[in-house]
Write a protein that holds these residues in place. Structure first.
Motif, PDB file in Angstrom:
ATOM      1  N   THR A 139       0.837  -1.199   0.000  1.00 13.95           N
ATOM      2  CA  THR A 139       0.000   0.000   0.000  1.00 13.95           C
ATOM      3  C   THR A 139       0.869   1.245   0.000  1.00 13.95           C
ATOM      4  O   THR A 139       2.092   1.186   0.216  1.00 13.95           O
ATOM      5  CB  THR A 139      -0.903   0.015   1.247  1.00 13.95           C
ATOM      6  OG1 THR A 139      -0.075   0.152   2.410  1.00 13.95           O
ATOM      7  CG2 THR A 139      -1.715  -1.272   1.346  1.00 13.95           C
ATOM      8  N   VAL A 140       0.214   2.398  -0.207  1.00 10.48           N
ATOM      9  CA  VAL A 140       0.929   3.668  -0.167  1.00 10.48           C
ATOM     10  C   VAL A 140       1.518   3.903   1.213  1.00 10.48           C
ATOM     11  O   VAL A 140       2.656   4.366   1.368  1.00 10.48           O
ATOM     12  CB  VAL A 140      -0.015   4.827  -0.572  1.00 10.48           C
ATOM     13  CG1 VAL A 140       0.698   6.171  -0.406  1.00 10.48           C
ATOM     14  CG2 VAL A 140      -0.494   4.648  -1.995  1.00 10.48           C
ATOM     15  N   GLY A 141       0.754   3.584   2.244  1.00 13.15           N
ATOM     16  CA  GLY A 141       1.246   3.751   3.608  1.00 13.15           C
ATOM     17  C   GLY A 141       2.456   2.879   3.882  1.00 13.15           C
ATOM     18  O   GLY A 141       3.423   3.313   4.529  1.00 13.15           O
ATOM     19  N   GLN A 142       2.422   1.652   3.366  1.00 11.84           N
ATOM     20  CA  GLN A 142       3.568   0.766   3.550  1.00 11.84           C
ATOM     21  C   GLN A 142       4.799   1.299   2.806  1.00 11.84           C
ATOM     22  O   GLN A 142       5.927   1.190   3.293  1.00 11.84           O
ATOM     23  CB  GLN A 142       3.216  -0.644   3.078  1.00 11.84           C
ATOM     24  CG  GLN A 142       2.240  -1.358   3.990  1.00 11.84           C
ATOM     25  CD  GLN A 142       1.797  -2.708   3.429  1.00 11.84           C
ATOM     26  OE1 GLN A 142       1.677  -2.868   2.208  1.00 11.84           O
ATOM     27  NE2 GLN A 142       1.549  -3.671   4.316  1.00 11.84           N
ATOM     28  N   LEU A 143       4.571   1.869   1.628  1.00 13.80           N
ATOM     29  CA  LEU A 143       5.682   2.455   0.884  1.00 13.80           C
ATOM     30  C   LEU A 143       6.300   3.606   1.676  1.00 13.80           C
ATOM     31  O   LEU A 143       7.530   3.727   1.772  1.00 13.80           O
ATOM     32  CB  LEU A 143       5.197   2.956  -0.477  1.00 13.80           C
ATOM     33  CG  LEU A 143       6.249   3.680  -1.343  1.00 13.80           C
ATOM     34  CD1 LEU A 143       7.412   2.747  -1.665  1.00 13.80           C
ATOM     35  CD2 LEU A 143       5.615   4.216  -2.616  1.00 13.80           C
ATOM     36  N   VAL A 144       5.440   4.442   2.279  1.00 16.31           N
ATOM     37  CA  VAL A 144       5.945   5.543   3.107  1.00 16.31           C
ATOM     38  C   VAL A 144       6.742   4.997   4.288  1.00 16.31           C
ATOM     39  O   VAL A 144       7.804   5.524   4.644  1.00 16.31           O
ATOM     40  CB  VAL A 144       4.775   6.415   3.601  1.00 16.31           C
ATOM     41  CG1 VAL A 144       5.266   7.440   4.628  1.00 16.31           C
ATOM     42  CG2 VAL A 144       4.105   7.116   2.424  1.00 16.31           C
ATOM     43  N   SER A 145       6.250   3.933   4.889  1.00 16.37           N
ATOM     44  CA  SER A 145       6.966   3.354   6.034  1.00 16.37           C
ATOM     45  C   SER A 145       8.323   2.801   5.626  1.00 16.37           C
ATOM     46  O   SER A 145       9.303   2.921   6.370  1.00 16.37           O
ATOM     47  CB  SER A 145       6.124   2.255   6.690  1.00 16.37           C
ATOM     48  OG  SER A 145       6.011   1.118   5.843  1.00 16.37           O
ATOM     49  N   VAL A 146       8.394   2.218   4.425  1.00 12.47           N
ATOM     50  CA  VAL A 146       9.685   1.694   3.961  1.00 12.47           C
ATOM     51  C   VAL A 146      10.686   2.830   3.806  1.00 12.47           C
ATOM     52  O   VAL A 146      11.855   2.709   4.194  1.00 12.47           O
ATOM     53  CB  VAL A 146       9.510   0.912   2.639  1.00 12.47           C
ATOM     54  CG1 VAL A 146      10.878   0.585   2.035  1.00 12.47           C
ATOM     55  CG2 VAL A 146       8.723  -0.364   2.878  1.00 12.47           C
ATOM     56  N   TYR A 147      10.227   3.961   3.215  1.00 11.94           N
ATOM     57  CA  TYR A 147      11.108   5.124   3.125  1.00 11.94           C
ATOM     58  C   TYR A 147      11.587   5.532   4.526  1.00 11.94           C
ATOM     59  O   TYR A 147      12.755   5.872   4.722  1.00 11.94           O
ATOM     60  CB  TYR A 147      10.374   6.299   2.474  1.00 11.94           C
ATOM     61  CG  TYR A 147      10.233   6.174   0.973  1.00 11.94           C
ATOM     62  CD1 TYR A 147      11.336   5.928   0.164  1.00 11.94           C
ATOM     63  CD2 TYR A 147       8.991   6.320   0.369  1.00 11.94           C
ATOM     64  CE1 TYR A 147      11.199   5.810  -1.218  1.00 11.94           C
ATOM     65  CE2 TYR A 147       8.851   6.211  -1.017  1.00 11.94           C
ATOM     66  CZ  TYR A 147       9.957   5.956  -1.799  1.00 11.94           C
ATOM     67  OH  TYR A 147       9.822   5.848  -3.161  1.00 11.94           O
ATOM     68  N   GLY A 148      10.688   5.524   5.482  1.00  9.99           N
ATOM     69  CA  GLY A 148      11.067   5.881   6.851  1.00  9.99           C
ATOM     70  C   GLY A 148      12.050   4.888   7.448  1.00  9.99           C
ATOM     71  O   GLY A 148      13.027   5.284   8.106  1.00  9.99           O
ATOM     72  N   TYR A 149      11.803   3.581   7.216  1.00 14.51           N
ATOM     73  CA  TYR A 149      12.740   2.577   7.726  1.00 14.51           C
ATOM     74  C   TYR A 149      14.129   2.754   7.131  1.00 14.51           C
ATOM     75  O   TYR A 149      15.147   2.591   7.804  1.00 14.51           O
ATOM     76  CB  TYR A 149      12.229   1.174   7.405  1.00 14.51           C
ATOM     77  CG  TYR A 149      10.922   0.819   8.080  1.00 14.51           C
ATOM     78  CD1 TYR A 149      10.604   1.305   9.345  1.00 14.51           C
ATOM     79  CD2 TYR A 149      10.000  -0.028   7.456  1.00 14.51           C
ATOM     80  CE1 TYR A 149       9.412   0.984   9.967  1.00 14.51           C
ATOM     81  CE2 TYR A 149       8.804  -0.363   8.062  1.00 14.51           C
ATOM     82  CZ  TYR A 149       8.505   0.142   9.307  1.00 14.51           C
ATOM     83  OH  TYR A 149       7.313  -0.185   9.921  1.00 14.51           O
ATOM     84  N   VAL A 150      14.156   3.089   5.839  1.00 16.31           N
ATOM     85  CA  VAL A 150      15.438   3.314   5.176  1.00 16.31           C
ATOM     86  C   VAL A 150      16.169   4.479   5.831  1.00 16.31           C
ATOM     87  O   VAL A 150      17.377   4.415   6.115  1.00 16.31           O
ATOM     88  CB  VAL A 150      15.226   3.582   3.671  1.00 16.31           C
ATOM     89  CG1 VAL A 150      16.520   4.097   3.034  1.00 16.31           C
ATOM     90  CG2 VAL A 150      14.762   2.320   2.964  1.00 16.31           C
TER      91      VAL A 150
END
Length: 579
Positions: free
Chosen positions: A283-294
């Motif tokens: 999802t879009v939210g998961q994509l945002v979270s991946v950016y944050g994890y990175v």
């Protein structure tokens, strides 16, 4: 942090890694707190992207404003808590490093004191200075691994777990990335360790030479050897600089890879996440979270590389500390009681007998031979000397040191007020202090200082002349008032008039106490009760000075040589006055 008077404990000297672990184990609560604060701090940083993803997926929906507000408030509270944790983490880790620093300083200084006179024969002054100036701080810095190091490992595992809920391939890439980084940077850190070790060795040698230069500049200048020494020092310093460049080259690669590789590695993770979002797998939210994890992982991964760098440098420094701590003091297996009162000292190696309560002079063509006898009489070298019929090395060393004092004419002088320099053991009576200064003919030294005995003296007495330093050393020995005083060349740097004064006053001050001086000056020898003439390190003759002059040609030639030298010096001084 360790208290200034607290026992630092018994260090583990089995190796560099063991010593670092000992420093951690000596402060277990603080180390555990640092690891806990760092771990929670980094995990809560990783929680922010997760909460952002929840806010996007669950809150950005019509009619769900309360959900968005709840996640926003939660993110604010977590951020506030994390700010407090960051403060506590930094404060705790600072205390961990400072404790390691002070503990190592106390251990090293305590061991150096225990080594005592054995220290100069076991290691160089440059080695000790290098450890105190550089290695102690490097060892303390290596303990950073206790806090952020543990936290980086924990957050790495947590983020990998969070990514597993998003995509198994992303989690696999993250988990496999760290071993790849280790394989790339590992050989460089090992190479850095070898280069750093060689650099530290060269640095210790050069530091020792700097000390020699500072202490002997006047002598070198007088002998015309200043240029030769400067050329040698220039060559050594250039070699050290070249080695420093080699260390810097390896360190720069380690640090560059520590920043570049994690960024490149995590860019791959971001690219894979974007591809999955485009395919609709996340999802879009998961994509945002991946950016944050990175973003969160860049710091810990870079720190893990830096941690390997700091640890390798810390191990090199710890090994140098351990090598010093492994040096053993002179063995002390004495159990026999010392003589109850003044007793004869006898050195079988030379045949020298020192009668108690008398002033004895040792005269030798080679000053080193007389100094060697004094070292054996004072138990500063392996010895067969007997003291009142008891072997000196069979008596506990503490008892020997309490009653027998060796006063070297090049003994160290610490910086501080003259009063403290002379009264080495602490506060003394004003009268006793001035009597000792008078006996050493050092009144003019006191008069020449702006604040008298309260004036500051530079380290090693460099603010004083050679003769003044010698008299201050003698005054310190006389103030200690030992039962047996063994003085090595106590008047060698004095003019004839001052030397005669010192010889007369020394005899009066030590009346009835055992005193030994090494000298070839007739002004000193004439005031001795007994003169022992050494040839080849053995007793060639003994007796009063005037009898030896009449009966011993070798002794007469030795003393006449000194008289001729003194007359030549007096003639030069007179010629200079006329000019």
């Amino acid at each position: 942090m360790i208290d200034a008077y607290e026992d630092p404990g018994v260090p583990d000297t089995r190796g560099g890694w063991r010593y670092l672990w000992w420093l951690v184990w000596r402060q277990p609560v603080r180390s555990l707190a640092g690891a806990l604060f760092a771990s929670v701090w980094m995990v809560l940083m990783a929680a922010q992207p997760y909460m952002t993803a929840r806010a996007v997926d669950d809150g950005l929906v019509p009619g769900r404003l309360d959900v968005l507000a709840a996640w926003t408030v939660a993110m604010f509270l977590v951020g506030a808590v994390n700010a407090w944790l960051s403060i506590m983490r930094h404060r705790t880790m600072t205390r961990v490093r400072m404790d390691a620093n002070f503990r190592t300083v106390k251990v090293v200084v305590g061991h150096v004191v225990r080594l005592g006179a054995a220290l100069p024969r076991r290691t160089g002054a440059g080695e000790v200075v290098t450890i105190g100036v550089g290695d102690v701080q490097t060892v303390a810095q290596a303990l950073t691994v206790v806090g952020p190091g543990v936290g980086s490992v924990v957050v790495y595992a947590v983020v990998a777990g969070l990514l597993l809920t998003v995509s198994a391939p992303l989690a696999a890439v993250v988990l496999l990335g760290l071993p790849v980084l280790a394989l790339v940077t590992g050989p460089l850190t090992l190479r850095l360790q070898g280069a750093e070790s060689e650099y530290r060795e060269r640095q210790g040698v050069l530091t020792a030479r700097i000390g020699d230069l500072a202490g002997g500049l006047r002598v070198l200048n007088g002998l015309g050897g200043k240029g030769l020494f400067a050329d040698g020092f220039r060559t050594d310093s250039q070699a050290l600089r070249a080695q420093g460049y080699r260390v810097g080259a390896v360190a720069s690669w380690v640090q560059a890879l520590g920043v570049g590789l994690p960024t490149l590695f995590l860019a791959v993770v971001t690219w894979l996440a974007a591809r999955l979002a485009a395919q609709g797998s996340v999802t879009v939210g998961q994509l945002v979270s991946v950016y944050g994890y990175v973003a969160v992982l860049i710091g810990p991964v870079a720190f893990l590389v830096q941690m390997a760098y700091d640890l390798n440098r810390g191990v090199v420094a710890a090994r140098r500390v351990v090598r010093l701590l492994r040096l053993e003091p002179e063995p002390d297996e004495g159990t026999r009681p010392a003589p109850e009162g003044p007793a004869e000292l006898y050195d079988p190696a030379s045949g020298v007998r020192i009668a108690p309560g008398r002033l004895t002079a040792l005269a030798a063509a080679r000053p080193a031979e007389a100094a060697a006898v004094v070292d054996r009489l004072g138990r500063f070298t392996p010895t067969d000397v007997t003291w009142g019929g008891v072997r000196l090395d069979a008596v506990p060393l503490a008892d020997v040191r309490a009653r027998v004092l060796v006063a070297d004419n090049e003994a160290d002088l610490f910086a501080g007020p003259l009063r403290e320099v002379v009264a080495a053991e602490g506060a003394v009576e004003e009268g006793a202090l001035h009597r000792a200064l008078y006996a050493a003919a050092a009144e003019d030294v006191v008069r020449g200082l702006p604040d008298g005995v309260d004036s500051s003296v530079a380290g090693q007495g460099r603010s004083l002349s050679g003769g003044q330093r010698q008299r201050v050393r003698l005054a310190r020995a006389l103030l200690a008032d030992p039962e047996v005083l063994l003085a090595v060349e106590p008047t060698s740097a004095l003019d004839a008039h001052t030397e005669a004064t010192v010889a007369e006053r020394l005899r009066a001050a030590r009346e009835g106490r055992t005193t030994v001086v090494t000298s070839t000056s007739p002004l000193v020898l004439d005031r001795a009760d007994t003169v022992v003439f050494l040839a080849g390190g053995k007793v060639a003759a003994s007796g009063p000075h005037r009898r030896l002059l009449a009966e011993e040609p070798g002794y007469r030639a030795l003393v006449a040589r000194d008289v001729e030298a003194e007359n030549a010096e007096d003639a030069e001084d007179a010629e200079g006055v006329v000019r």
